[in-house]
Design a protein around this motif. Structure first.
Motif, PDB file in Angstrom:
ATOM      1  N   GLU A  77      -2.193 -46.244  99.248  1.00 52.90           N
ATOM      2  CA  GLU A  77      -3.036 -46.966  98.299  1.00 52.90           C
ATOM      3  C   GLU A  77      -4.458 -47.020  98.843  1.00 52.90           C
ATOM      4  O   GLU A  77      -4.684 -46.983 100.063  1.00 52.90           O
ATOM      5  N   LYS A  93       1.996 -46.553 102.879  1.00 51.61           N
ATOM      6  CA  LYS A  93       3.010 -47.568 102.604  1.00 51.61           C
ATOM      7  C   LYS A  93       4.197 -47.399 103.553  1.00 51.61           C
ATOM      8  O   LYS A  93       4.675 -46.283 103.789  1.00 51.61           O
ATOM      9  N   ASP A  94       4.644 -48.527 104.101  1.00 52.12           N
ATOM     10  CA  ASP A  94       5.835 -48.568 104.963  1.00 52.12           C
ATOM     11  C   ASP A  94       5.703 -47.641 106.166  1.00 52.12           C
ATOM     12  O   ASP A  94       6.670 -46.994 106.586  1.00 52.12           O
TER      13      ASP A  94
END
Length: 361
Positions: A77, A93-94
């Motif tokens: 993002e 992400k993650d």
């Protein structure tokens, strides 16, 4: 590394730094493209160029996929963009256990120092090229559709007069467009403006797709973020590639801007509050520099005593040869920063400390 008994400096730098450089794929309803990025933290903050994540201003809501050196795929993002330095930060992400890249002090570079580029030219992840630092204290003016509308030519910004034709971002890859930046093979979109960036010049081979990738020293530390290349001007073939003139945003500027984006979502930039042009455009001038042609009341320049007709020749000890140099150095500092300006007035040199304003884009 296939032969550990025959390892050179470039091999060592590539082995050390490659895990910290990623390939970025960006898509939106307006198109798709690829570029490169630099890992800032083990939990997935990544530094790249604004023109990569916005497809040169075509989108504000990109879909971003990132591939690491070991082949792992992440979605990402957008954390924030800074069009005035053409830098941006995204967050995977993650993500965990990533290898951040160490930053070198770009103010200590010498012309002739080793320069090694790692990125994804034409989508070819993990490509390594080498050369030298060809020039320092270079400034380029770039047409950027992601930038605030005419930031150097508006009532809010330091105005420039008589500037040269700006460079284009020939340094990220859009499939089917011959390596040209921008939607439909055009370098820039409608709108936007010109930005002035201080850069490191290198002859390490940089091609479309290297944007946002790493320029490294002999220790494998970041000295710059690859941002643009200069072409020959012949676009008849629809191709643009390396001719040995590439540019990178210095690591000190990249560090400041990326830290501010992560902390605040955006970065600040200095504002001198003056209209400037190249001193050599004045037939009576006997020196190069940035000629001040107007000083609005209440701005940083006026408050420091600068006047119409003054010629700025140095900014924080760095030589100023024209208006692009001055604007680039002013913008490289944060809003509210202090700077030492040397100028000529009636043939005599003077030095003054200026507290910069904050550019409002």
């Amino acid at each position: 590394m296939n032969d550990t008994d025959s390892v050179n400096q470039v091999t060592a730098v590539a082995a050390k730094a490659s895990p910290s450089v990623v390939t970025i794929s960006v898509s939106s309803a307006d198109g798709a493209g690829t570029g490169s990025g630099i890992i800032l933290s083990d939990d997935g903050y990544v530094l790249t160029n604004t023109h990569v994540v916005t497809l040169d201003g075509a989108t504000g809501t990109p879909t971003i996929q990132v591939k690491t050196d070991d082949g792992h795929l992440y979605t990402a993002e957008l954390v924030g963009t800074d069009p005035l330095s053409d830098l941006a930060v995204i967050k995977l992400k993650d993500a965990s256990g990533l290898t951040p890249l160490a930053f070198a002090d770009s103010s200590k570079l010498n012309v002739g120092d080793t320069a090694i580029a790692i990125g994804a030219p034409l989508g070819l992840s993990g490509t390594v090229t080498d050369g030298i630092v060809s020039a320092l204290n270079r400034s380029i003016e770039v047409a950027s559709s992601a930038a605030p509308s005419t930031p150097d030519d508006s009532g809010q910004g330091d105005q420039q007069q008589g500037g040269q034709q700006p460079f284009d971002f020939w340094n990220f890859d859009i499939p089917g467009q011959g390596g040209q930046g921008g939607q439909g093979g055009q370098q820039t979109q409608q709108g936007g403006g010109n930005i002035s960036i201080p850069v490191i010049q290198t002859d390490a081979a940089i091609n479309p797709g290297n944007s946002g990738g790493a320029l490294l020293n002999s220790k494998g530390e970041l000295i710059g973020v690859n941002v643009a290349i200069l072409g020959t001007g012949d676009s008849s073939s629809g191709q643009s590639g390396n001719i040995g003139v590439g540019f990178a945003v210095p690591s000190n500027l990249a560090k400041r801007v990326s830290d501010e984006i992560i902390a605040n979502g955006s970065a600040t930039h200095g504002l001198l509050g003056a209209t400037v042009t190249a001193a050599q455009s004045d037939e009576q001038s006997s020196t190069v520099g940035a000629l001040i042609t107007d000083v609005p009341a209440g701005g940083a320049a006026a408050n420091a005593g600068l006047q119409k007709g003054d010629v700025v020749t140095q900014f924080n000890g760095l030589p100023i040869t024209d208006q692009t140099d001055l604007t680039a150095q002013v913008r490289a500092l944060a809003g509210g920063a202090e700077a030492e300006i040397t100028y000529l007035r009636d043939g005599e040199a003077h030095t003054v400390t200026v507290t910069l304003g904050t550019f409002e884009g």
